[in-house]
Design a protein around this motif. Structure first.
Motif, PDB file in Angstrom:
ATOM      1  N   PRO A   1       0.823  -1.208   0.000  1.00  0.00           N
ATOM      2  CA  PRO A   1       0.000   0.000   0.000  1.00  0.00           C
ATOM      3  C   PRO A   1       0.860   1.263   0.000  1.00  0.00           C
ATOM      4  CG  PRO A   1      -0.679  -1.512   1.744  1.00  0.00           C
ATOM      5  CD  PRO A   1       0.602  -2.032   1.182  1.00  0.00           C
ATOM      6  N   MET A   2       0.545   2.179  -0.904  1.00  0.00           N
ATOM      7  CA  MET A   2       1.305   3.416  -1.025  1.00  0.00           C
ATOM      8  C   MET A   2       0.339   4.534  -1.384  1.00  0.00           C
ATOM      9  SD  MET A   2       4.333   4.867  -0.876  1.00  0.00           S
ATOM     10  CE  MET A   2       5.475   3.516  -0.924  1.00  0.00           C
ATOM     11  N   GLU A   3       0.625   5.711  -0.884  1.00  0.00           N
ATOM     12  CA  GLU A   3      -0.154   6.899  -1.227  1.00  0.00           C
ATOM     13  C   GLU A   3       0.822   7.968  -1.699  1.00  0.00           C
ATOM     14  OE1 GLU A   3      -3.550   8.800   1.204  1.00  0.00           O
ATOM     15  OE2 GLU A   3      -1.710   9.897   1.766  1.00  0.00           O
ATOM     16  N   THR A   4       0.498   8.603  -2.816  1.00  0.00           N
ATOM     17  CA  THR A   4       1.306   9.693  -3.347  1.00  0.00           C
ATOM     18  C   THR A   4       0.447  10.943  -3.388  1.00  0.00           C
ATOM     19  OG1 THR A   4       2.661   8.198  -4.678  1.00  0.00           O
ATOM     20  CG2 THR A   4       2.623  10.506  -5.351  1.00  0.00           C
ATOM     21  N   THR A   5       0.998  12.041  -2.887  1.00  0.00           N
ATOM     22  CA  THR A   5       0.290  13.314  -2.876  1.00  0.00           C
ATOM     23  C   THR A   5       1.160  14.379  -3.527  1.00  0.00           C
ATOM     24  OG1 THR A   5      -0.808  12.744  -0.797  1.00  0.00           O
ATOM     25  CG2 THR A   5      -0.801  15.082  -1.417  1.00  0.00           C
ATOM     26  N   TYR A   6       0.565  15.138  -4.449  1.00  0.00           N
ATOM     27  CA  TYR A   6       1.202  16.318  -5.024  1.00  0.00           C
ATOM     28  C   TYR A   6       0.411  17.527  -4.533  1.00  0.00           C
ATOM     29  CZ  TYR A   6       2.669  13.125  -8.883  1.00  0.00           C
ATOM     30  OH  TYR A   6       3.150  12.094  -9.645  1.00  0.00           O
ATOM     31  N   THR A   7       1.102  18.584  -4.171  1.00  0.00           N
ATOM     32  CA  THR A   7       0.447  19.862  -3.916  1.00  0.00           C
ATOM     33  C   THR A   7       1.179  20.941  -4.689  1.00  0.00           C
ATOM     34  OG1 THR A   7       1.764  20.444  -1.952  1.00  0.00           O
ATOM     35  CG2 THR A   7      -0.291  19.203  -1.577  1.00  0.00           C
ATOM     36  N   TRP A   8       0.430  21.970  -5.053  1.00  0.00           N
ATOM     37  CA  TRP A   8       1.002  23.113  -5.772  1.00  0.00           C
ATOM     38  C   TRP A   8       0.455  24.384  -5.165  1.00  0.00           C
ATOM     39  CZ3 TRP A   8      -1.828  19.256  -8.287  1.00  0.00           C
ATOM     40  CH2 TRP A   8      -1.078  18.305  -8.958  1.00  0.00           C
ATOM     41  N   GLU A   9       1.334  25.393  -5.035  1.00  0.00           N
ATOM     42  CA  GLU A   9       0.867  26.698  -4.588  1.00  0.00           C
ATOM     43  C   GLU A   9       1.695  27.775  -5.271  1.00  0.00           C
ATOM     44  OE1 GLU A   9       1.236  26.950  -0.333  1.00  0.00           O
ATOM     45  OE2 GLU A   9       3.399  26.758  -0.386  1.00  0.00           O
TER      46      GLU A   9
ATOM     47  N   THR B   1       5.036  20.133  -3.759  1.00  0.00           N
ATOM     48  CA  THR B   1       5.483  19.087  -2.845  1.00  0.00           C
ATOM     49  C   THR B   1       5.094  17.732  -3.428  1.00  0.00           C
ATOM     50  OG1 THR B   1       3.456  19.031  -1.506  1.00  0.00           O
ATOM     51  CG2 THR B   1       5.197  20.562  -0.806  1.00  0.00           C
ATOM     52  N   LEU B   2       5.914  16.758  -3.130  1.00  0.00           N
ATOM     53  CA  LEU B   2       5.706  15.371  -3.538  1.00  0.00           C
ATOM     54  C   LEU B   2       5.899  14.522  -2.288  1.00  0.00           C
ATOM     55  CD1 LEU B   2       5.544  12.911  -5.421  1.00  0.00           C
ATOM     56  CD2 LEU B   2       7.913  13.351  -6.075  1.00  0.00           C
ATOM     57  N   ARG B   3       4.841  13.826  -1.898  1.00  0.00           N
ATOM     58  CA  ARG B   3       4.906  12.999  -0.697  1.00  0.00           C
ATOM     59  C   ARG B   3       4.497  11.572  -1.037  1.00  0.00           C
ATOM     60  NH1 ARG B   3       1.448  13.880   4.883  1.00  0.00           N
ATOM     61  NH2 ARG B   3       2.711  12.475   6.175  1.00  0.00           N
ATOM     62  N   ASN B   4       5.317  10.622  -0.626  1.00  0.00           N
ATOM     63  CA  ASN B   4       5.001   9.198  -0.753  1.00  0.00           C
ATOM     64  C   ASN B   4       5.013   8.600   0.643  1.00  0.00           C
ATOM     65  OD1 ASN B   4       4.707   8.279  -3.567  1.00  0.00           O
ATOM     66  ND2 ASN B   4       6.708   9.244  -3.782  1.00  0.00           N
ATOM     67  N   ARG B   5       3.927   7.902   0.954  1.00  0.00           N
ATOM     68  CA  ARG B   5       3.888   7.232   2.250  1.00  0.00           C
ATOM     69  C   ARG B   5       3.148   5.912   2.125  1.00  0.00           C
ATOM     70  NH1 ARG B   5      -0.348  10.522   6.020  1.00  0.00           N
ATOM     71  NH2 ARG B   5      -1.971  10.731   4.449  1.00  0.00           N
ATOM     72  N   GLY B   6       3.583   4.979   2.940  1.00  0.00           N
ATOM     73  CA  GLY B   6       2.970   3.667   2.910  1.00  0.00           C
ATOM     74  C   GLY B   6       3.555   2.789   3.988  1.00  0.00           C
ATOM     75  N   GLU B   7       3.090   1.571   4.003  1.00  0.00           N
ATOM     76  CA  GLU B   7       3.563   0.618   4.999  1.00  0.00           C
ATOM     77  C   GLU B   7       3.888  -0.692   4.309  1.00  0.00           C
ATOM     78  OE1 GLU B   7       2.663  -0.672   9.556  1.00  0.00           O
ATOM     79  OE2 GLU B   7       1.346   0.728   8.539  1.00  0.00           O
ATOM     80  N   PRO B   8       5.164  -0.861   3.947  1.00  0.00           N
ATOM     81  CA  PRO B   8       5.557  -2.116   3.305  1.00  0.00           C
ATOM     82  C   PRO B   8       5.322  -3.300   4.232  1.00  0.00           C
ATOM     83  CG  PRO B   8       7.341  -0.490   3.229  1.00  0.00           C
ATOM     84  CD  PRO B   8       6.279   0.049   4.133  1.00  0.00           C
ATOM     85  N   SER B   9       5.038  -4.437   3.641  1.00  0.00           N
ATOM     86  CA  SER B   9       4.847  -5.644   4.438  1.00  0.00           C
ATOM     87  C   SER B   9       5.787  -6.731   3.920  1.00  0.00           C
ATOM     88  CB  SER B   9       3.386  -6.107   4.347  1.00  0.00           C
ATOM     89  OG  SER B   9       3.041  -6.360   3.007  1.00  0.00           O
ATOM     90  N   GLY B  10       5.878  -7.809   4.669  1.00  0.00           N
ATOM     91  CA  GLY B  10       6.734  -8.922   4.267  1.00  0.00           C
ATOM     92  C   GLY B  10       8.189  -8.504   4.171  1.00  0.00           C
ATOM     93  N   PHE B  11       8.875  -9.002   3.132  1.00  0.00           N
ATOM     94  CA  PHE B  11      10.297  -8.702   2.945  1.00  0.00           C
ATOM     95  C   PHE B  11      10.540  -7.203   2.813  1.00  0.00           C
ATOM     96  CE2 PHE B  11      13.886  -7.830   0.120  1.00  0.00           C
ATOM     97  CZ  PHE B  11      14.908  -8.350   0.903  1.00  0.00           C
ATOM     98  N   ALA B  12       9.637  -6.494   2.138  1.00  0.00           N
ATOM     99  CA  ALA B  12       9.809  -5.053   1.931  1.00  0.00           C
ATOM    100  C   ALA B  12       9.862  -4.304   3.256  1.00  0.00           C
ATOM    101  CB  ALA B  12       8.699  -4.504   1.045  1.00  0.00           C
ATOM    102  N   SER B  13       9.156  -4.795   4.285  1.00  0.00           N
ATOM    103  CA  SER B  13       9.162  -4.110   5.576  1.00  0.00           C
ATOM    104  C   SER B  13      10.549  -4.149   6.216  1.00  0.00           C
ATOM    105  CB  SER B  13       8.125  -4.708   6.519  1.00  0.00           C
ATOM    106  OG  SER B  13       8.479  -6.026   6.873  1.00  0.00           O
ATOM    107  N   LEU B  14      11.319  -5.186   5.933  1.00  0.00           N
ATOM    108  CA  LEU B  14      12.674  -5.283   6.479  1.00  0.00           C
ATOM    109  C   LEU B  14      13.598  -4.237   5.885  1.00  0.00           C
ATOM    110  CD1 LEU B  14      13.081  -9.168   6.372  1.00  0.00           C
ATOM    111  CD2 LEU B  14      12.435  -7.731   8.324  1.00  0.00           C
TER     112      LEU B  14
END
Length: 147
Positions: free
Chosen positions: A88-96, A108-121
Motif C-alpha cells: 500500500p502506497m499513497e502519493t500526494t502532489y500539492t502546488w501553490e 510538494t511530492l509525498r510518498n507514504r505507505g507501509e511495506p509488508s513482508g520482505f519489503a518491511s525489512l
C-alpha cells in the motif's frame, strides 16, 4: 515500519501550468526516472476514481502497480493510492503560487505507505532511496517546465 517521504521544489513556472503537467499521469515517464510506463485503466482526464497502471524500476526490481485518484483539486492537490501493487502506497502532489509576483510554483511530492513482508525489512533503505529519487524527479520536472 512506515515510509513517509516529503520533498519539495520551487519551479519558475505558473502554478496552473505546473499542476496541469504534473497531474497528468501520461507525463510521469518524462520526469520520474524510475517510471517506465503509465497506462490509463479508466478514460482520461484525471478525476476522482481514475485509475492508471504504472511500471517502474526501483532498487533493481521491476514494480507494477495501479493507482486510483482519491482526491483531485485542479491546480492545488492530487492524491493517489495503490489499488493494486506490491504494498500500500499513497502519493500526494500539492502546488501553490510562490514568489514575489506569484509566478513560481512550490510543489510538494509525498510518498507514504507501509511495506509488508520482505519489503518491511528494507523500509529504512527504501525511504532513503525514495528521498533521493524524489529529489531527482522534482529536479527533472523543474528542468522540463523551466525551458
Amino acid at each position: 515500519m512506515k515510509v513517509d517521504v516529503l520533498t519539495e521544489a520551487v519551479i519558475a513556472a505558473p502554478c496552473d501550468r505546473v499542476a496541469a503537467y504534473a497531474a497528468d499521469p501520461t507525463h510521469a515517464p518524462e520526469w520520474y526516472a524510475n517510471i517506465t510506463s503509465a497506462d490509463w485503466r479508466t478514460p482520461p482526464p484525471v478525476a476522482v476514481g481514475s485509475k492508471v497502471a504504472f511500471v517502474a524500476r526501483f532498487l533493481g526490481r521491476r514494480l507494477a502497480y495501479t493507482y486510483e485518484i482519491t482526491t483531485y483539486e485542479p491546480g492545488r492537490r492530487v492524491v493517489m493510492r495503490t489499488d493494486e501493487g506490491p504494498f500500500p502506497m499513497e502519493t500526494t502532489y500539492t502546488w501553490e503560487p510562490y514568489g514575489e509576483g506569484l509566478d513560481h510554483t512550490r510543489m510538494t511530492l509525498r510518498n507514504r505507505g507501509e511495506p509488508s513482508g520482505f519489503a518491511s525489512l528494507a523500509a529504512t533503505v527504501m525511504a532513503a532511496a525514495m528521498r533521493r529519487a524524489q529529489h531527482k524527479d522534482l529536479a527533472a520536472l523543474k528542468a522540463l517546465l523551466e525551458r
